[in-house]
Design a protein around this motif. Sequence first.
Motif, PDB file in Angstrom:
ATOM      1  N   ASP A 142       5.403  -3.265  -2.808  1.00 28.94           N
ATOM      2  CA  ASP A 142       4.975  -2.601  -4.037  1.00 28.94           C
ATOM      3  C   ASP A 142       3.678  -1.841  -3.779  1.00 28.94           C
ATOM      4  N   SER A 143       3.247  -1.051  -4.741  1.00 31.64           N
ATOM      5  CA  SER A 143       2.117  -0.150  -4.508  1.00 31.64           C
ATOM      6  C   SER A 143       0.773  -0.867  -4.441  1.00 31.64           C
ATOM      7  N   ALA A 144       0.734  -2.154  -4.764  1.00 35.00           N
ATOM      8  CA  ALA A 144      -0.516  -2.906  -4.611  1.00 35.00           C
ATOM      9  C   ALA A 144      -0.871  -3.103  -3.142  1.00 35.00           C
ATOM     10  N   ALA A 145       0.039  -2.787  -2.229  1.00 35.99           N
ATOM     11  CA  ALA A 145      -0.248  -2.879  -0.794  1.00 35.99           C
ATOM     12  C   ALA A 145      -1.219  -1.790  -0.344  1.00 35.99           C
ATOM     13  N   ASP A 146      -1.391  -0.764  -1.176  1.00 40.60           N
ATOM     14  CA  ASP A 146      -2.330   0.324  -0.881  1.00 40.60           C
ATOM     15  C   ASP A 146      -2.064   0.974   0.474  1.00 40.60           C
ATOM     16  N   LEU A 147      -0.804   1.118   0.803  1.00 42.47           N
ATOM     17  CA  LEU A 147      -0.419   1.814   2.032  1.00 42.47           C
ATOM     18  C   LEU A 147      -0.375   3.321   1.776  1.00 42.47           C
ATOM     19  N   PRO A 148      -1.047   4.122   2.579  1.00 41.10           N
ATOM     20  CA  PRO A 148      -0.925   5.574   2.437  1.00 41.10           C
ATOM     21  C   PRO A 148       0.529   5.991   2.623  1.00 41.10           C
ATOM     22  N   PRO A 149       1.009   6.964   1.849  1.00 41.88           N
ATOM     23  CA  PRO A 149       2.414   7.373   1.935  1.00 41.88           C
ATOM     24  C   PRO A 149       2.858   7.725   3.354  1.00 41.88           C
ATOM     25  N   GLU A 150       1.991   8.395   4.117  1.00 42.66           N
ATOM     26  CA  GLU A 150       2.383   8.805   5.465  1.00 42.66           C
ATOM     27  C   GLU A 150       2.528   7.593   6.391  1.00 42.66           C
ATOM     28  N   GLN A 151       1.721   6.576   6.176  1.00 46.35           N
ATOM     29  CA  GLN A 151       1.825   5.364   6.995  1.00 46.35           C
ATOM     30  C   GLN A 151       3.102   4.608   6.649  1.00 46.35           C
ATOM     31  N   ALA A 152       3.397   4.515   5.346  1.00 42.26           N
ATOM     32  CA  ALA A 152       4.633   3.856   4.928  1.00 42.26           C
ATOM     33  C   ALA A 152       5.847   4.600   5.473  1.00 42.26           C
ATOM     34  N   ALA A 153       5.823   5.931   5.393  1.00 44.40           N
ATOM     35  CA  ALA A 153       6.955   6.734   5.869  1.00 44.40           C
ATOM     36  C   ALA A 153       7.154   6.569   7.371  1.00 44.40           C
ATOM     37  N   ALA A 154       6.061   6.464   8.115  1.00 42.22           N
ATOM     38  CA  ALA A 154       6.157   6.338   9.571  1.00 42.22           C
ATOM     39  C   ALA A 154       6.882   5.062   9.983  1.00 42.22           C
ATOM     40  N   HIS A 155       6.809   4.046   9.133  1.00 44.75           N
ATOM     41  CA  HIS A 155       7.472   2.771   9.436  1.00 44.75           C
ATOM     42  C   HIS A 155       8.720   2.537   8.578  1.00 44.75           C
ATOM     43  N   GLY A 156       9.114   3.534   7.810  1.00 42.41           N
ATOM     44  CA  GLY A 156      10.298   3.391   6.966  1.00 42.41           C
ATOM     45  C   GLY A 156      10.135   2.370   5.854  1.00 42.41           C
ATOM     46  N   ILE A 157       8.914   2.163   5.397  1.00 35.90           N
ATOM     47  CA  ILE A 157       8.640   1.174   4.339  1.00 35.90           C
ATOM     48  C   ILE A 157       8.828   1.831   2.971  1.00 35.90           C
ATOM     49  N   ARG A 158       9.630   1.215   2.128  1.00 35.15           N
ATOM     50  CA  ARG A 158       9.818   1.713   0.769  1.00 35.15           C
ATOM     51  C   ARG A 158       8.830   1.036  -0.165  1.00 35.15           C
ATOM     52  N   ILE A 159       8.175   1.832  -1.009  1.00 34.84           N
ATOM     53  CA  ILE A 159       7.155   1.317  -1.927  1.00 34.84           C
ATOM     54  C   ILE A 159       7.635   1.481  -3.364  1.00 34.84           C
ATOM     55  N   VAL A 160       7.652   0.379  -4.088  1.00 28.70           N
ATOM     56  CA  VAL A 160       8.018   0.398  -5.501  1.00 28.70           C
ATOM     57  C   VAL A 160       6.714   0.418  -6.309  1.00 28.70           C
ATOM     58  N   PRO A 161       6.465   1.477  -7.071  1.00 29.86           N
ATOM     59  CA  PRO A 161       5.160   1.613  -7.725  1.00 29.86           C
ATOM     60  C   PRO A 161       5.024   0.820  -9.025  1.00 29.86           C
ATOM     61  N   LEU A 162       3.817   0.333  -9.254  1.00 28.28           N
ATOM     62  CA  LEU A 162       3.467  -0.246 -10.550  1.00 28.28           C
ATOM     63  C   LEU A 162       3.046   0.882 -11.484  1.00 28.28           C
ATOM     64  N   THR A 163       2.815   0.532 -12.738  1.00 30.92           N
ATOM     65  CA  THR A 163       2.414   1.499 -13.757  1.00 30.92           C
ATOM     66  C   THR A 163       0.979   1.229 -14.179  1.00 30.92           C
ATOM     67  N   ILE A 164       0.237   2.302 -14.398  1.00 28.54           N
ATOM     68  CA  ILE A 164      -1.153   2.216 -14.856  1.00 28.54           C
ATOM     69  C   ILE A 164      -1.242   2.857 -16.240  1.00 28.54           C
ATOM     70  N   ARG A 165      -1.935   2.188 -17.149  1.00 20.45           N
ATOM     71  CA  ARG A 165      -2.083   2.720 -18.509  1.00 20.45           C
ATOM     72  C   ARG A 165      -3.551   2.840 -18.885  1.00 20.45           C
ATOM     73  N   PHE A 166      -3.902   4.009 -19.408  1.00 24.40           N
ATOM     74  CA  PHE A 166      -5.190   4.211 -20.069  1.00 24.40           C
ATOM     75  C   PHE A 166      -4.881   4.461 -21.541  1.00 24.40           C
ATOM     76  N   GLY A 167      -4.950   3.425 -22.347  1.00 25.24           N
ATOM     77  CA  GLY A 167      -4.559   3.575 -23.742  1.00 25.24           C
ATOM     78  C   GLY A 167      -3.088   3.915 -23.850  1.00 25.24           C
ATOM     79  N   ASP A 168      -2.784   5.055 -24.461  1.00 26.38           N
ATOM     80  CA  ASP A 168      -1.388   5.481 -24.626  1.00 26.38           C
ATOM     81  C   ASP A 168      -0.878   6.308 -23.447  1.00 26.38           C
ATOM     82  N   ASP A 169      -1.760   6.650 -22.526  1.00 31.48           N
ATOM     83  CA  ASP A 169      -1.367   7.467 -21.383  1.00 31.48           C
ATOM     84  C   ASP A 169      -0.895   6.570 -20.240  1.00 31.48           C
ATOM     85  N   GLU A 170       0.278   6.882 -19.714  1.00 32.02           N
ATOM     86  CA  GLU A 170       0.894   6.047 -18.683  1.00 32.02           C
ATOM     87  C   GLU A 170       1.099   6.853 -17.410  1.00 32.02           C
TER      88      GLU A 170
END
Length: 278
Positions: free
Chosen positions: A8-36
Motif C-alpha cells: 500500500d502507499s504507506a510504504a512511501d516507495l517512489p513510483p519509479e522504484q516500485a516499477a523497477a521491481h514490479g511492485i504494485r501499490i494500492v493507494p490510501l485516501t487523504i481528506r482535507f475536510g470535504d476534499d478527497e
Amino acid sequence: MPVKIVTDSAADLPPEQAAAHGIRIVPLTIRFGDDEYTDGVDLTPQAFYDKMAQLDVLPATAAPSPGAFEAAFREAGADGDPVVCINLSSALSATMQSAQTAAKAIGDDLDLTVLDSTSITAGLGMQVLAAAELAEQGGSPADIVALIEDLRSRTRVFGALDTLENLKKGGRIGGAQAMLGSILSIKPIIDISTGTVTEAGKQRTRKKSLVWLRDRLFEVADLESVAVAHGCSDDVDELIELISPRYAPEQISTWTIGPVIGAHGGPRVMGLVWQDPA
C-alpha cells in the motif's frame, strides 16, 4: 512463476522504484475536510505538506477498499503467478483488513498471501523491497513469508514530531497518551517499532530531538544501512550530518514520508529506520 509483490502507499516507495521491481501499490485516501485525494495519484508529498500548512483543518486518511486490493491482486496474478501482499501495521490502519477481505473474496482463484509488516513508511518499504528482491531471485511465497517474519521482528522505527496534534486527532496516539499533558512544551519522540505508537522520549528543542535519534541509533552495533525518513523537512540534512560520523553516504537512504503517515505525524516529522542485526 516469480512471486508478485503488492503493498500500500504507506510504504512511501517512489513510483519509479516500485516499477523497477514490479511492485504494485494500492493507494490510501487523504481528506482535507470535504476534499478527497488519492495518495500518490493526485497528491504528491510536497503538495500534501503545503496544504497542511495552509489549511486549518487537519488531514484524515482512509484505507483502500477491498475492491481496490482485489483488482490489484487479480492483475498481479493474472498469469498464474503467486502474489504476496505486505501492508502497513494493522494496529494503525484498516488497510490490512481490507486486503484480507479481498483475499477472502478471491478464495482459491489465486495463490495469495497477505502479511502484516507491523511497520510504516521506510520500515514497510524496506521490507517490501527485500521481498521483491527475493522474488526476483526465485524465492517462493513461503520464503518471502519467512523473510518478512524475520525482518518485522528486527525493524526499528523512531520518529521526532513537532506536535502531537495530528496523532491525537487521528486517534493513533496509543502509548504516547501520557505526553498530552505537556503537548505545548515538548518535542515528542515516538517508537513505532512494534506497529503501535508508544512514547520513546521528550525533548525541549528540535535540535535535541534529532540528537536523541542519533544517540538511539548509535546504541546499536554497526548496521549495513540506515534510512532517514522525513516529511519534506527543511532540516533533514542536519540529521544526516549527525549520523555521518558512523554511516557513509552510501549507507544512508533518504525516504520522503508521504501523506498517509504525514497526516498523523504532522509537519516536519522526521525519523530513523533500520533493521537490527540478525
